[in-house]
Motif scaffolding. Sequence first.
Motif, short mmCIF file in Angstrom:
data_model
loop_
_atom_site.label_atom_id
_atom_site.label_comp_id
_atom_site.label_asym_id
_atom_site.label_seq_id
_atom_site.Cartn_x
_atom_site.Cartn_y
_atom_site.Cartn_z
N ARG A 38 35.53 12.22 133.22
CA ARG A 38 35.66 11.16 134.22
C ARG A 38 36.98 11.28 134.97
O ARG A 38 37.85 10.44 134.90
CB ARG A 38 35.54 9.78 133.58
CG ARG A 38 34.25 9.53 132.80
CD ARG A 38 33.01 9.81 133.64
NE ARG A 38 31.80 9.26 133.04
CZ ARG A 38 30.99 9.93 132.23
NH1 ARG A 38 31.25 11.17 131.88
NH2 ARG A 38 29.91 9.34 131.75
N GLU A 39 37.11 12.39 135.69
CA GLU A 39 38.29 12.62 136.51
C GLU A 39 37.87 13.39 137.75
O GLU A 39 36.92 14.16 137.72
CB GLU A 39 39.34 13.39 135.73
CG GLU A 39 38.85 14.69 135.15
CD GLU A 39 39.76 15.30 134.11
OE1 GLU A 39 39.84 16.54 134.06
OE2 GLU A 39 40.38 14.55 133.34
N PRO A 40 38.57 13.16 138.87
CA PRO A 40 38.23 13.88 140.10
C PRO A 40 38.37 15.38 139.87
O PRO A 40 39.26 15.83 139.14
CB PRO A 40 39.26 13.39 141.11
CG PRO A 40 39.77 12.11 140.56
CD PRO A 40 39.70 12.23 139.06
N GLY A 41 37.49 16.15 140.49
CA GLY A 41 37.57 17.59 140.33
C GLY A 41 36.56 18.33 141.18
O GLY A 41 35.78 17.73 141.92
N GLY A 84 32.54 9.62 148.68
CA GLY A 84 33.16 10.03 147.43
C GLY A 84 33.03 11.51 147.12
O GLY A 84 33.48 11.98 146.08
N TRP A 104 34.50 15.99 143.89
CA TRP A 104 33.89 14.68 143.64
C TRP A 104 34.64 13.97 142.52
O TRP A 104 35.49 14.55 141.85
CB TRP A 104 32.41 14.82 143.32
CG TRP A 104 32.11 15.36 141.95
CD1 TRP A 104 32.60 16.50 141.37
CD2 TRP A 104 31.23 14.80 140.99
NE1 TRP A 104 32.08 16.67 140.12
CE2 TRP A 104 31.23 15.64 139.86
CE3 TRP A 104 30.42 13.66 140.97
CZ2 TRP A 104 30.46 15.37 138.72
CZ3 TRP A 104 29.66 13.41 139.85
CH2 TRP A 104 29.67 14.26 138.75
N ASP A 105 34.30 12.69 142.33
CA ASP A 105 34.93 11.88 141.30
C ASP A 105 33.85 11.22 140.43
O ASP A 105 33.29 10.20 140.82
CB ASP A 105 35.83 10.82 141.94
CG ASP A 105 36.61 10.01 140.93
OD1 ASP A 105 36.36 10.15 139.71
OD2 ASP A 105 37.48 9.23 141.35
N ALA A 107 34.05 9.41 137.82
CA ALA A 107 34.38 8.04 137.43
C ALA A 107 33.98 7.06 138.53
O ALA A 107 33.48 5.96 138.26
CB ALA A 107 35.87 7.91 137.12
N ALA A 108 34.16 7.45 139.79
CA ALA A 108 33.76 6.59 140.91
C ALA A 108 32.24 6.45 140.97
O ALA A 108 31.72 5.38 141.27
CB ALA A 108 34.31 7.15 142.22
#
Length: 148
Positions: A38-41, A84, A104-105, A107-108
């Motif tokens: 759950r982190e942007p990448g 997002g 993308w993220d 978590a969002a």
Amino acid sequence: MTAVLAPVAGTAIGLVAVPDPVFSQAMVGPGSAIDPRREPGQAVAPISGTIVKLRAHAYIVLGDDGRGVLVHLGIDTVQLKGEGFRLLAAEGDRVRAGQPVVFWDPAAVEAGGRSPICPVVALDAAAGEVDGEVRGGVGAGDELFHWS
């Protein structure tokens, strides 16, 4: 044999665990899935080839051998209409396995009430053609399964 790489980092869980019957019942083909960190990448190309379809939430890379692999970033993420997500490549681009395609993220996605689980599907493959599926922790670009 084609080695299909994990497009994102997380936990490889298998298609049966995907909360969408189109994927969990392998209606579009066999493969695997990843519950992403759950982190942007960046989501990367699972094989080397040409991006034949590219949407913010999903893409297909067609290898030189004619095999196509679908990566779907989350479930029902088409409803986000690209919000997002940021494209890092274009439809028609040649990519190498492990090359970034979308930022993308997860978590969002999850905060918006959708599952961030990522199916990775060997399109038009017969059920027995996919094997060696990895389970547990994977990094983006790690081997996920084999397509024989």
